[in-house]
Design a protein around this motif. Structure first.
Motif, mmCIF file in Angstrom:
data_model
loop_
_atom_site.group_PDB
_atom_site.id
_atom_site.type_symbol
_atom_site.label_atom_id
_atom_site.label_comp_id
_atom_site.label_asym_id
_atom_site.label_seq_id
_atom_site.Cartn_x
_atom_site.Cartn_y
_atom_site.Cartn_z
ATOM 1 N N THR A 170 0.791 -1.230 0.000
ATOM 2 C CA THR A 170 0.000 0.000 0.000
ATOM 3 C C THR A 170 0.822 1.277 0.000
ATOM 4 O O THR A 170 0.268 2.350 -0.186
ATOM 5 N N THR A 171 2.125 1.174 0.204
ATOM 6 C CA THR A 171 2.944 2.386 0.205
ATOM 7 C C THR A 171 4.053 2.271 -0.839
ATOM 8 O O THR A 171 4.495 1.168 -1.177
ATOM 9 N N ILE A 172 4.492 3.404 -1.326
ATOM 10 C CA ILE A 172 5.592 3.426 -2.291
ATOM 11 C C ILE A 172 6.859 2.873 -1.652
ATOM 12 O O ILE A 172 7.616 2.147 -2.290
ATOM 13 N N LYS A 173 7.074 3.179 -0.382
ATOM 14 C CA LYS A 173 8.265 2.684 0.317
ATOM 15 C C LYS A 173 8.295 1.152 0.338
ATOM 16 O O LYS A 173 9.337 0.540 0.084
ATOM 17 N N THR A 174 7.157 0.538 0.625
ATOM 18 C CA THR A 174 7.086 -0.923 0.669
ATOM 19 C C THR A 174 7.277 -1.513 -0.721
ATOM 20 O O THR A 174 7.996 -2.502 -0.893
ATOM 21 N N ARG A 175 6.659 -0.917 -1.723
ATOM 22 C CA ARG A 175 6.827 -1.395 -3.093
ATOM 23 C C ARG A 175 8.272 -1.267 -3.551
ATOM 24 O O ARG A 175 8.818 -2.175 -4.167
ATOM 25 N N ASP A 176 8.899 -0.124 -3.250
ATOM 26 C CA ASP A 176 10.304 0.080 -3.633
ATOM 27 C C ASP A 176 11.216 -0.945 -2.970
ATOM 28 O O ASP A 176 12.125 -1.485 -3.602
ATOM 29 N N HIS A 177 10.979 -1.203 -1.688
ATOM 30 C CA HIS A 177 11.794 -2.195 -0.973
ATOM 31 C C HIS A 177 11.637 -3.574 -1.612
ATOM 32 O O HIS A 177 12.630 -4.287 -1.843
ATOM 33 N N TYR A 178 10.409 -3.940 -1.925
ATOM 34 C CA TYR A 178 10.127 -5.234 -2.562
ATOM 35 C C TYR A 178 10.870 -5.355 -3.894
ATOM 36 O O TYR A 178 11.545 -6.353 -4.155
ATOM 37 N N ILE A 179 10.756 -4.328 -4.728
ATOM 38 C CA ILE A 179 11.432 -4.338 -6.031
ATOM 39 C C ILE A 179 12.944 -4.376 -5.865
ATOM 40 O O ILE A 179 13.640 -5.123 -6.560
ATOM 41 N N ASN A 180 13.472 -3.590 -4.936
ATOM 42 C CA ASN A 180 14.925 -3.587 -4.698
ATOM 43 C C ASN A 180 15.426 -4.954 -4.245
ATOM 44 O O ASN A 180 16.499 -5.405 -4.674
ATOM 45 N N GLU A 181 14.671 -5.624 -3.393
ATOM 46 C CA GLU A 181 15.080 -6.961 -2.941
ATOM 47 C C GLU A 181 14.980 -7.977 -4.073
ATOM 48 O O GLU A 181 15.822 -8.866 -4.188
ATOM 49 N N LEU A 182 13.967 -7.844 -4.919
ATOM 50 C CA LEU A 182 13.872 -8.725 -6.086
ATOM 51 C C LEU A 182 15.093 -8.570 -6.980
ATOM 52 O O LEU A 182 15.723 -9.551 -7.380
ATOM 53 N N VAL A 183 15.423 -7.333 -7.294
ATOM 54 C CA VAL A 183 16.570 -7.065 -8.166
ATOM 55 C C VAL A 183 17.861 -7.552 -7.522
ATOM 56 O O VAL A 183 18.711 -8.150 -8.176
ATOM 57 N N ARG A 184 18.004 -7.322 -6.235
ATOM 58 C CA ARG A 184 19.223 -7.719 -5.526
ATOM 59 C C ARG A 184 19.414 -9.231 -5.524
ATOM 60 O O ARG A 184 20.526 -9.737 -5.681
ATOM 61 N N THR A 185 18.337 -9.984 -5.343
ATOM 62 C CA THR A 185 18.462 -11.433 -5.191
ATOM 63 C C THR A 185 18.415 -12.194 -6.513
ATOM 64 O O THR A 185 18.777 -13.373 -6.551
ATOM 65 N N LEU A 186 17.995 -11.543 -7.593
ATOM 66 C CA LEU A 186 18.007 -12.198 -8.895
ATOM 67 C C LEU A 186 19.419 -12.207 -9.479
ATOM 68 O O LEU A 186 20.163 -11.240 -9.343
ATOM 69 N N LYS A 187 19.765 -13.291 -10.133
ATOM 70 C CA LYS A 187 21.039 -13.360 -10.843
ATOM 71 C C LYS A 187 20.979 -12.439 -12.060
ATOM 72 O O LYS A 187 19.890 -12.147 -12.565
ATOM 73 N N PRO A 188 22.140 -11.996 -12.554
ATOM 74 C CA PRO A 188 22.128 -11.245 -13.811
ATOM 75 C C PRO A 188 21.439 -12.093 -14.892
ATOM 76 O O PRO A 188 21.642 -13.303 -14.963
ATOM 77 N N GLN A 189 20.613 -11.469 -15.672
ATOM 78 C CA GLN A 189 19.830 -12.145 -16.705
ATOM 79 C C GLN A 189 18.758 -13.056 -16.104
ATOM 80 O O GLN A 189 18.209 -13.917 -16.797
ATOM 81 N N GLY A 190 18.455 -12.890 -14.796
ATOM 82 C CA GLY A 190 17.392 -13.668 -14.168
ATOM 83 C C GLY A 190 16.031 -13.174 -14.631
ATOM 84 O O GLY A 190 15.900 -12.110 -15.231
ATOM 85 N N TYR A 191 15.008 -13.945 -14.335
ATOM 86 C CA TYR A 191 13.653 -13.626 -14.757
ATOM 87 C C TYR A 191 12.766 -13.349 -13.554
ATOM 88 O O TYR A 191 12.897 -13.980 -12.505
ATOM 89 N N PHE A 192 11.832 -12.433 -13.751
ATOM 90 C CA PHE A 192 10.813 -12.130 -12.755
ATOM 91 C C PHE A 192 9.467 -12.265 -13.428
ATOM 92 O O PHE A 192 9.205 -11.646 -14.459
ATOM 93 N N ALA A 193 8.600 -13.101 -12.886
ATOM 94 C CA ALA A 193 7.250 -13.301 -13.398
ATOM 95 C C ALA A 193 6.272 -12.825 -12.339
ATOM 96 O O ALA A 193 6.463 -13.066 -11.150
ATOM 97 N N ILE A 194 5.220 -12.154 -12.781
ATOM 98 C CA ILE A 194 4.217 -11.652 -11.851
ATOM 99 C C ILE A 194 2.834 -12.022 -12.350
ATOM 100 O O ILE A 194 2.570 -12.020 -13.556
ATOM 101 N N SER A 195 1.976 -12.375 -11.436
ATOM 102 C CA SER A 195 0.589 -12.709 -11.751
ATOM 103 C C SER A 195 -0.302 -11.747 -10.979
ATOM 104 O O SER A 195 -0.211 -11.657 -9.760
ATOM 105 N N LEU A 196 -1.142 -11.041 -11.704
ATOM 106 C CA LEU A 196 -2.045 -10.077 -11.078
ATOM 107 C C LEU A 196 -3.480 -10.446 -11.404
ATOM 108 O O LEU A 196 -3.771 -11.018 -12.452
ATOM 109 N N ALA A 197 -4.392 -10.072 -10.535
ATOM 110 C CA ALA A 197 -5.813 -10.336 -10.759
ATOM 111 C C ALA A 197 -6.339 -9.421 -11.858
ATOM 112 O O ALA A 197 -5.832 -8.314 -12.066
#
Length: 70
Positions: A40-67
């Motif tokens: 619900t907050t930009i801060k939480t979304r930014d943290h989530y995205i930053n952690e995704l980017v940090r933990t993915l390997k270079p050339q890694g993939y991110f898949a998202i499923s939304l309603a």
């Protein structure tokens, strides 16, 4: 066979404001199943995205499923 029968998935829980308990460049793939839309907050979304980017390997993939909007 790409699946190692000895590999076990271990669930983890961490506060969204905390770093995830994984090293940098750990994952080839990250999958989000209906989680991102609940931040619900930009801060939480930014943290989530930053952690995704940090933990993915270079050339890694991110898949998202939304309603659907309907």
């Amino acid at each position: 066979n790409l699946i190692d029968p000895n590999f076990l998935l271990e669930p983890f829980r961490v506060a969204f404001s905390q770093p995830w308990p994984f090293d940098d460049c750990t994952f080839d793939l990250a999958y989000d199943a209906f989680c991102f839309k609940h931040f619900t907050t930009i801060k939480t979304r930014d943290h989530y995205i930053n952690e995704l980017v940090r933990t993915l390997k270079p050339q890694g993939y991110f898949a998202i499923s939304l309603a659907a909007l309907e």
